[in-house]
Design an enzyme around this catalytic site. Structure first.
Site, PDB file in Angstrom:
ATOM      1  CG  LEU A  35      -7.764   0.258  -2.263  1.00 28.85           C
ATOM      2  CD1 LEU A  35      -7.519   1.461  -3.170  1.00 28.85           C
ATOM      3  CD2 LEU A  35      -6.904  -0.923  -2.698  1.00 28.85           C
ATOM      4  CD  GLN A 109     -13.397  -4.853   3.021  1.00 33.50           C
ATOM      5  OE1 GLN A 109     -12.289  -4.398   3.307  1.00 33.50           O
ATOM      6  NE2 GLN A 109     -13.579  -5.769   2.088  1.00 33.50           N
ATOM      7  CG  HIS A 181     -12.750  -8.048   4.381  1.00 40.32           C
ATOM      8  ND1 HIS A 181     -12.547  -9.021   3.428  1.00 40.32           N
ATOM      9  CD2 HIS A 181     -11.585  -7.346   4.442  1.00 40.32           C
ATOM     10  CE1 HIS A 181     -11.314  -8.913   2.937  1.00 40.32           C
ATOM     11  NE2 HIS A 181     -10.718  -7.896   3.538  1.00 40.32           N
ATOM     12  CG  HIS A 184      -8.534 -10.572   0.237  1.00 37.15           C
ATOM     13  ND1 HIS A 184      -8.803  -9.248   0.066  1.00 37.15           N
ATOM     14  CD2 HIS A 184      -8.607 -11.116  -0.994  1.00 37.15           C
ATOM     15  CE1 HIS A 184      -9.020  -8.985  -1.218  1.00 37.15           C
ATOM     16  NE2 HIS A 184      -8.910 -10.120  -1.882  1.00 37.15           N
ATOM     17  CE1 TYR A 186      -6.167  -9.995   6.735  1.00 38.24           C
ATOM     18  CE2 TYR A 186      -7.426  -9.586   4.728  1.00 38.24           C
ATOM     19  CZ  TYR A 186      -6.248  -9.476   5.458  1.00 38.24           C
ATOM     20  OH  TYR A 186      -5.147  -8.865   4.909  1.00 38.24           O
ATOM     21  NE  ARG A 233     -13.425  -7.137  -2.474  1.00 35.80           N
ATOM     22  CZ  ARG A 233     -12.221  -6.662  -2.776  1.00 35.80           C
ATOM     23  NH1 ARG A 233     -11.319  -6.493  -1.846  1.00 35.80           N
ATOM     24  NH2 ARG A 233     -11.910  -6.333  -4.022  1.00 35.80           N
ATOM     25  NE  ARG A 274      -2.244 -16.020  -6.286  1.00 36.73           N
ATOM     26  CZ  ARG A 274      -2.223 -14.964  -5.493  1.00 36.73           C
ATOM     27  NH1 ARG A 274      -2.243 -13.754  -6.001  1.00 36.73           N
ATOM     28  NH2 ARG A 274      -2.188 -15.107  -4.179  1.00 36.73           N
ATOM     29  N   GLY A 325      -8.793  -1.313  -7.514  1.00 39.20           N
ATOM     30  CA  GLY A 325      -7.979  -1.057  -6.335  1.00 39.20           C
ATOM     31  C   GLY A 325      -6.815  -0.144  -6.668  1.00 39.20           C
TER      32      GLY A 325
HETATM   33  C1  FMN Z   1      -2.912  -1.197  -0.752  1.00 37.43           C
HETATM   34  C2  FMN Z   1      -3.997  -2.242  -0.811  1.00 37.43           C
HETATM   35  C3  FMN Z   1      -4.859  -2.383   0.240  1.00 37.43           C
HETATM   36  C4  FMN Z   1      -5.907  -3.298   0.184  1.00 37.43           C
HETATM   37  N1  FMN Z   1      -6.794  -3.370   1.210  1.00 37.43           N
HETATM   38  C5  FMN Z   1      -7.889  -4.140   1.105  1.00 37.43           C
HETATM   39  C6  FMN Z   1      -8.897  -4.103   2.090  1.00 37.43           C
HETATM   40  O1  FMN Z   1      -8.844  -3.329   3.059  1.00 37.43           O
HETATM   41  N2  FMN Z   1      -9.967  -4.916   1.937  1.00 37.43           N
HETATM   42  C7  FMN Z   1     -10.098  -5.758   0.862  1.00 37.43           C
HETATM   43  O2  FMN Z   1     -11.073  -6.494   0.769  1.00 37.43           O
HETATM   44  N3  FMN Z   1      -9.153  -5.792  -0.107  1.00 37.43           N
HETATM   45  C8  FMN Z   1      -8.077  -5.000  -0.022  1.00 37.43           C
HETATM   46  N4  FMN Z   1      -7.165  -4.978  -1.036  1.00 37.43           N
HETATM   47  C9  FMN Z   1      -7.458  -5.704  -2.278  1.00 37.43           C
HETATM   48  C10 FMN Z   1      -8.142  -4.749  -3.266  1.00 37.43           C
HETATM   49  O3  FMN Z   1      -9.428  -4.377  -2.813  1.00 37.43           O
HETATM   50  C11 FMN Z   1      -8.284  -5.398  -4.654  1.00 37.43           C
HETATM   51  O4  FMN Z   1      -9.092  -6.540  -4.570  1.00 37.43           O
HETATM   52  C12 FMN Z   1      -6.929  -5.770  -5.206  1.00 37.43           C
HETATM   53  O5  FMN Z   1      -6.043  -4.666  -5.166  1.00 37.43           O
HETATM   54  C13 FMN Z   1      -7.014  -6.234  -6.658  1.00 37.43           C
HETATM   55  O6  FMN Z   1      -7.634  -5.253  -7.453  1.00 37.43           O
HETATM   56  P1  FMN Z   1      -6.758  -4.291  -8.405  1.00 37.43           P
HETATM   57  O7  FMN Z   1      -6.046  -5.198  -9.367  1.00 37.43           O
HETATM   58  O8  FMN Z   1      -7.784  -3.431  -9.083  1.00 37.43           O
HETATM   59  O9  FMN Z   1      -5.804  -3.543  -7.544  1.00 37.43           O
HETATM   60  C14 FMN Z   1      -6.073  -4.112  -0.965  1.00 37.43           C
HETATM   61  C15 FMN Z   1      -5.165  -3.991  -2.024  1.00 37.43           C
HETATM   62  C16 FMN Z   1      -4.142  -3.064  -1.963  1.00 37.43           C
HETATM   63  C17 FMN Z   1      -3.212  -2.918  -3.145  1.00 37.43           C
END
Ligand code: FMN
Length: 385
Positions: A35, A109, A181, A184, A186, A233, A274, A325
């Site tokens: 996160l 990560q 990573h 998403h 990147y 990931r 999704r 997350g």
């Molecule tokens: C505030 C925030 C920051 C995130 N940062 C990252 C990140 O740094 N790297 C990553 O792979 N995913 C990131 N994500 C995605 C989360 O790891 C996760 O896949 C996503 O929130 C869905 O899971 P959840 O429904 O349990 O929140 C982020 C999500 C949120 C909400």
């Protein structure tokens, strides 16, 4: 003296059953998902991160630290941590120590955002680098990413090497391993997905070519730190940042088969497509099943899970571990709350990416603290999901 009949120990819920990941004994399956929290001032991890992560650490748990820049060109958001200078390595050490003292494994990560950046974040105001020179189409968020510069073929080995060095630095800082990573939208995902890869060299065109950069990064990192300290990931179905593939199942399958070629590669961490809304409730679509079936190692699923869905997927073998997350962000004691089936704090989306060292970061109450704290808390958390 009359003894009460011995109560049978309540059976642990599936999420709280132990699991052996490689050589590591985990005591439960509730993983902290990476996160980004934007609180590493000047790209240097700060002491408050030791508080935040150790709050979420449990004996035998697994935490994955936020996406961390592998080089100065890797940055796309304010105040993200790096792992490419000695100062950053030293700053991570007490954070890692704090987590280890609580008995958790801690992975870092490592990322490069590629074109998900602006010239403001780049050294000398240069254009962000990418697989392509196609700019991300601006969406409703009004965030405009700069037009990227397509990497020349001969520049790619340097970026691969930046990942390798970042992984080595993470181990020097004390992390138990790294998560590459590749999700998403990147840089690694930009190379993999055909919406963002319009190259004509050996890094573009066929699926094999588009995955070449990812595979080279994994090769280099595995050679540097060992397969048992590497997780990857991936999010083949996610279209975040204008980055999508015309055949996500083929892409995911290809990558999983490549991962299987590294004996002992620790884990594959995949993000769900999704959510589907069924009868008003979010349901996991189980879209990762083909990949789960193909992968030989530990499989981590994430994206939209709650207690019930997490228990279900562990119980039926769809995932070994579940990464949380937003729920973990808002509940430092999430595994304990799951154990007790206790109510959860609501997370506050408005403070996800703000820079305060406490608010919305380390001030989410623990279960035991909740009663006395709720009256005095400076702000209430609202769930806006
Ligand atoms: C505030 C925030 C920051 C995130 N940062 C990252 C990140 O740094 N790297 C990553 O792979 N995913 C990131 N994500 C995605 C989360 O790891 C996760 O896949 C996503 O929130 C869905 O899971 P959840 O429904 O349990 O929140 C982020 C999500 C949120 C909400």
């Amino acid at each position: 003296m009359v003894h009460a009949p011995a109560k049978e120990a309540a059976a642990a819920i599936p999420l709280l059953k132990p699991y052996k990941m490689g050589q590591q004994e985990l005591s439960h399956r509730v993983v902290l998902a990476p996160l980004t929290r934007c609180r590493s001032y000047g790209n240097v991890p700060q002491p408050h991160a030791a508080v935040y992560y150790s709050q979420r650490a449990t004996r035998g748990g697994l935490l994955i630290a936020e996406a961390t820049d592998i080089s100065p060109t890797a940055q796309g958001y304010p105040e993200t941590p790096g792992i490419y200078t000695q100062q950053q390595i030293e700053a991570w050490k007490p954070i890692v120590d704090a987590v280890h003292r609580k008995g958790s494994l801690f992975f870092l990560q490592i990322w490069h955002v590629g074109r998900v950046s602006t010239t403001d974040f780049q050294p000398n105001g240069q254009a962000p680098i990418s697989s392509t020179d196609k700019q991300i189409t601006p969406d409703d968020s009004h965030m405009v990413y700069s037009k990227p510069r397509r990497l020349r073929t001969d520049e790619i080995p340097q970026i691969v090497d930046d990942f390798r060095v970042a992984a080595r630095n993470a181990i020097e800082a004390g992390f138990d391993g790294v998560e590459i990573h590749g999700a998403h939208g990147y840089l690694i995902d930009q190379f993999m997905k055909d919406s963002a890869n319009d190259r004509t060299d050996q890094y573009g065109g066929s699926l094999e070519n588009r995955c070449r950069f990812a595979v080279e990064v994994i090769d280099a990192v595995v050679a540097e730190v060992g397969a048992d300290r590497v997780g990857v990931r991936l999010s083949p179905y996610i279209d975040f940042m204008d980055c999508f593939d015309s055949d996500p199942e083929a892409l995911g399958s290809y990558m999983v088969q490549r991962l299987n070629k590294y004996p002992g590669l620790l884990y594959c961490h995949m993000v769900e497509p999704r959510m589907a809304i069924v009868e008003g409730r979010r349901k996991i679509t189980h879209g990762l099943l083909p990949f789960r079936k193909q992968f030989n190692g530990t499989f981590i699923a994430s994206g939209g899970y709650d207690r019930e869905e997490g228990n279900k997927v562990v119980d039926d073998g769809y995932a070994d571990l579940v990464a949380y997350g937003r729920l973990f962000l808002g509940n430092p004691d999430l595994p304990r709350r799951f154990e007790l089936n206790a109510p959860l704090n609501k997370y506050d989306r408005s403070t996800f990416y703000t820079h305060n060292s406490v608010v919305g970061y380390t001030d989410y109450p623990f279960l035991e603290e909740k009663k006395e704290d709720s009256a005095t808390r400076p702000h209430s958390h609202t769930n806006q999901s």
